[in-house]
Motif scaffolding. Structure first.
Motif, short mmCIF file in Angstrom:
data_model
loop_
_atom_site.label_atom_id
_atom_site.label_comp_id
_atom_site.label_asym_id
_atom_site.label_seq_id
_atom_site.Cartn_x
_atom_site.Cartn_y
_atom_site.Cartn_z
N ALA A 317 0.67 -1.12 0.12
CA ALA A 317 -0.13 0.01 0.05
C ALA A 317 0.67 1.40 -0.13
O ALA A 317 0.62 2.12 -0.70
N MET A 318 1.91 1.38 0.69
CA MET A 318 2.95 2.45 0.83
C MET A 318 3.65 2.66 -0.61
O MET A 318 3.91 3.63 -1.15
N ALA A 319 3.94 1.46 -1.20
CA ALA A 319 4.41 1.52 -2.63
C ALA A 319 3.48 2.19 -3.72
O ALA A 319 3.93 2.99 -4.36
N LEU A 320 2.33 1.80 -3.25
CA LEU A 320 1.32 2.51 -4.28
C LEU A 320 1.05 3.97 -3.96
O LEU A 320 0.65 4.75 -4.71
N GLY A 321 1.17 4.33 -2.63
CA GLY A 321 1.31 5.64 -2.29
C GLY A 321 2.15 6.41 -3.03
O GLY A 321 2.12 7.59 -2.99
N ALA A 322 3.42 5.87 -3.01
CA ALA A 322 4.69 6.42 -3.39
C ALA A 322 4.41 6.57 -5.09
O ALA A 322 4.90 7.80 -5.56
N ASP A 323 4.08 5.75 -5.58
CA ASP A 323 3.67 5.45 -7.15
C ASP A 323 2.41 4.87 -7.50
O ASP A 323 2.52 3.55 -7.38
N PRO A 324 1.25 5.60 -7.50
CA PRO A 324 0.16 4.78 -7.95
C PRO A 324 -0.04 4.03 -9.18
O PRO A 324 -0.68 3.12 -9.34
N GLY A 325 1.22 4.18 -10.11
CA GLY A 325 0.90 3.23 -11.37
C GLY A 325 1.92 2.52 -11.35
O GLY A 325 2.27 1.95 -12.31
N TYR A 326 2.46 2.19 -10.16
CA TYR A 326 3.57 1.12 -10.16
C TYR A 326 3.05 -0.31 -10.45
O TYR A 326 2.29 -0.68 -9.55
N LEU A 327 3.05 -1.00 -11.36
CA LEU A 327 2.27 -2.09 -12.01
C LEU A 327 2.74 -3.17 -11.06
O LEU A 327 1.70 -3.97 -10.66
N PHE A 328 3.84 -3.61 -10.75
CA PHE A 328 4.33 -4.65 -9.92
C PHE A 328 3.62 -4.82 -8.57
O PHE A 328 3.21 -5.59 -8.05
N ALA A 329 3.81 -3.50 -7.84
CA ALA A 329 2.89 -3.47 -6.73
C ALA A 329 1.52 -3.72 -6.83
O ALA A 329 1.03 -4.17 -6.07
N ARG A 330 0.86 -3.04 -7.90
CA ARG A 330 -0.61 -3.05 -7.93
C ARG A 330 -1.05 -4.69 -8.24
O ARG A 330 -1.94 -5.20 -7.43
N LEU A 331 -0.17 -5.51 -9.07
CA LEU A 331 -0.47 -6.95 -9.26
C LEU A 331 -0.41 -7.57 -7.66
O LEU A 331 -1.22 -8.56 -7.66
N LEU A 332 0.94 -7.43 -7.16
CA LEU A 332 1.14 -8.23 -5.96
C LEU A 332 -0.16 -7.75 -4.71
O LEU A 332 -0.36 -8.59 -4.12
N HIS A 333 -0.30 -6.47 -4.77
CA HIS A 333 -1.41 -5.94 -3.79
C HIS A 333 -2.76 -6.73 -4.07
O HIS A 333 -3.31 -7.06 -3.08
N GLN A 334 -3.15 -6.86 -5.18
CA GLN A 334 -4.32 -7.40 -5.51
C GLN A 334 -4.34 -8.81 -5.38
O GLN A 334 -5.19 -9.59 -4.85
N ALA A 335 -3.24 -9.46 -5.68
CA ALA A 335 -2.90 -10.94 -5.46
C ALA A 335 -2.99 -11.09 -4.02
O ALA A 335 -3.77 -12.25 -3.56
N CYS A 336 -2.47 -10.39 -3.31
CA CYS A 336 -2.56 -10.75 -1.67
C CYS A 336 -3.85 -10.45 -1.16
O CYS A 336 -4.16 -11.22 -0.18
N ASN A 337 -4.35 -9.37 -1.57
CA ASN A 337 -5.75 -9.12 -1.04
C ASN A 337 -6.90 -10.31 -1.38
O ASN A 337 -7.87 -10.44 -0.64
N GLU A 338 -6.75 -10.88 -2.42
CA GLU A 338 -7.58 -11.80 -2.90
C GLU A 338 -7.37 -13.04 -2.20
O GLU A 338 -7.76 -14.38 -2.70
N GLY A 339 -6.30 -13.27 -1.41
CA GLY A 339 -5.86 -14.45 -0.81
C GLY A 339 -5.12 -15.45 -1.78
O GLY A 339 -5.33 -16.76 -1.31
N LEU A 340 -4.59 -15.11 -2.63
CA LEU A 340 -4.02 -16.21 -3.81
C LEU A 340 -2.62 -16.80 -2.87
O LEU A 340 -2.10 -16.17 -2.09
N ASP A 341 -2.19 -17.78 -3.38
CA ASP A 341 -1.04 -18.48 -2.80
C ASP A 341 0.20 -17.63 -3.61
O ASP A 341 0.30 -18.10 -4.60
N PRO A 342 1.00 -17.50 -2.90
CA PRO A 342 2.48 -16.95 -3.26
C PRO A 342 3.34 -17.84 -4.09
O PRO A 342 4.22 -17.67 -4.47
N GLU A 343 3.21 -19.12 -3.78
CA GLU A 343 4.04 -20.26 -4.37
C GLU A 343 3.70 -20.15 -5.95
O GLU A 343 4.80 -20.40 -6.48
N SER A 344 2.78 -19.76 -6.58
CA SER A 344 2.96 -19.79 -7.93
C SER A 344 3.79 -18.73 -8.41
O SER A 344 4.44 -18.98 -9.59
N ILE A 345 3.98 -17.60 -7.63
CA ILE A 345 5.02 -16.72 -8.21
C ILE A 345 6.26 -17.10 -7.77
O ILE A 345 7.34 -16.78 -8.70
N ARG A 346 6.57 -17.77 -6.75
CA ARG A 346 7.72 -18.29 -6.26
C ARG A 346 8.29 -19.12 -7.36
O ARG A 346 9.45 -19.28 -7.67
#
Length: 459
Positions: A317-346
């Motif tokens: 959330a702080m990353a998006l506050g620093a740069d609202p258009g930062y795509l990497f942060a937006r994707l991770l933030h949405q995935a984390c909020n949706e309860g996805l498993d980070p193992e697929s990214i790992r």
């Protein structure tokens, strides 16, 4: 924060959650409300359960002499934007609460008897049944949100001026190299090597202090635990000089370098990496505030990969506050909020790391097997090709007038040649060279050299 509510067979339950820091610029509230709402509703729908309703929580502490009630009034437009965005997706907001300085207000209840204008005091921390159950389950309190964010916000001390000067100096030398296609890869290698050295420095400092192994999720509890975490952050700051911090911050602005740094998300690398990303986020001072998006996103990713969703959501959330258009942060933030498993990214990051290591090993072995000479030609392949071309350029000696007639076979013993022998002793016939054909033996010799060189390079 938005919390989805589901009601099946008269039994209500909480569903997904979407959390984001309140943007400092009110002009961003409309887009943030829309993105946050769409992420929660569509994420729940993809999991097969559209929420029946949503509860919104707006949490912020007073700033600079501001009262908690003034915070509530200042955030009222944001609450209305969230309610409108949810309504556009046919999911009503049944309650919107503002929580500030130990009190809460409702934006939906008009009754002064139920919800007084000065707010309703919240229960004392640690006295509820929920707190008792959390303690019994082994959950630990990690301090207030303000104390937690202090680990990630930029410096506001006198040292911030020194860090800003270092960033100015390093940027003049580093940014042109990052923008140059020829030197960009060298900058990436230098950045990652420096990050490795700092991470080893952090790990060695912990071992020298006699403390336990570095963990990506610090086991702290209450104010004393947060004080210990802040003291550890101060020690990390002392181990990171200004010029090294500046070089790392600017080097991570390259997306390829940042993605490679994201591979340090598990095992013994996760703990030192998380400490480094926190330290770099604290060094993005003054006009370099937007540069914090990269280290904050990396901190959020490592925290999420290590199982700490609380720190992950806050850092992202702080990353998006620093740069609202930062795509990497937006994707991770949405995935984390949706309860996805980070193992697929790992798994993807592990595969990238292995593939790159294999490619580097192949390139290194090929370079060792076929060193390049001073004139630019490779040793074994060039020598072998030269021998083949030289051998095939030989012409049979001939006498008499027949040598001048194109296509004629030379006569006599001068035109007769004994067959060569191969390495195993079997005879190898050699075709006669056509004297007037420009595409005869010369062309075959070049083709033979090319095939030979290719095979050598493929091995």
């Amino acid at each position: 924060m938005l919390a989805a509510l589901h009601d099946r067979d008269g039994r209500g339950r909480f569903g997904g959650r979407a959390r984001l820091g309140v943007p400092g610029n009110a002009d961003d509230w409309a887009s943030v409300a829309r993105q946050l709402t769409e992420g929660l509703v569509k994420g729940s729908e993809r999991r097969g359960a559209l929420p029946e309703s949503i509860v919104a929580f707006l949490c912020q502490d007073p700033k600079g002499g501001e009262s908690a009630q003034e915070v509530m009034e200042r955030l009222r437009p944001l609450a209305q934007l969230l309610r409108t965005a949810c309504g556009d997706l046919d999911v009503p907001v049944i309650e919107a609460l503002c929580i500030s300085d130990g009190r809460f207000w409702s934006y939906c209840c008009p009754s002064a008897q139920c919800c007084p204008s000065d707010g309703t005091p919240m229960g004392l921390p640690g006295t509820s049944v929920l707190a008792a159950a959390a303690t019994y389950a082994g959950l630990q309190i990690r301090g207030s949100l303000r104390e937690f964010r202090a680990r990630l916000i930029p410096w506001e001390t006198a040292a911030a001026l020194e860090q800003e000067s270092a960033l100015n100096a390093v940027s003049m030398a580093l940014i042109p190299r990052i923008l140059d296609d020829e030197s960009r890869s060298a900058v990436a290698t230098e950045t990652l090597d420096l990050a490795h050295r700092v991470m080893r420095r952090y790990a060695e400092s912990t071992s020298a202090a006699g403390g336990p192994g570095v963990s990506a999720v610090p086991a702290v509890s209450g104010a004393a635990g947060m004080s210990g975490a802040l003291a550890a952050d101060l020690r990390d700051d002392e181990l990171l000089p200004h010029d090294e911090a500046a070089a790392l911050i600017l080097g991570l602005q390259d997306r390829t370098t940042r993605d490679r740094a994201a591979e340090w998300m598990e095992g013994d690398e996760a703990g030192p990496a998380l400490r480094l990303w926190r330290a770099l986020a604290r060094r993005c001072v003054g006009p370099y505030g937007e540069h914090a998006a990269a280290p904050l996103t990396l901190a959020g990713w490592v925290a999420w990969s290590s199982g700490d969703e609380l720190e992950a959501r806050e850092a992202l959330a702080m990353a998006l506050g620093a740069d609202p258009g930062y795509l990497f942060a937006r994707l991770l933030h949405q995935a984390c909020n949706e309860g996805l498993d980070p193992e697929s990214i790992r798994r993807c990051l592990r595969k990238e790391r292995v593939d790159r290591a294999d490619a580097e090993a192949i390139a290194s072995s090929a370079s060792a097997a076929f060193p390049v000479d001073a004139d630019g030609s490779s040793g074994p392949a060039s020598t072998s090709s030269t021998r083949v071309a030289s051998r095939r350029r030989r012409k049979p000696r001939s006498t008499g007038s027949t040598a001048s007639r194109p296509g004629s076979r030379p006569s006599g013993t001068a035109g007769t040649r004994r067959p060569r022998s191969t390495a195993d002793g079997s005879p190898t016939p050699e075709a006669p060279t056509r004297a007037g054909d420009g595409t005869g033996g010369g062309t075959r010799s070049r083709r033979g050299a090319g095939r030979h060189g290719t095979k050598q390079g493929d091995t």
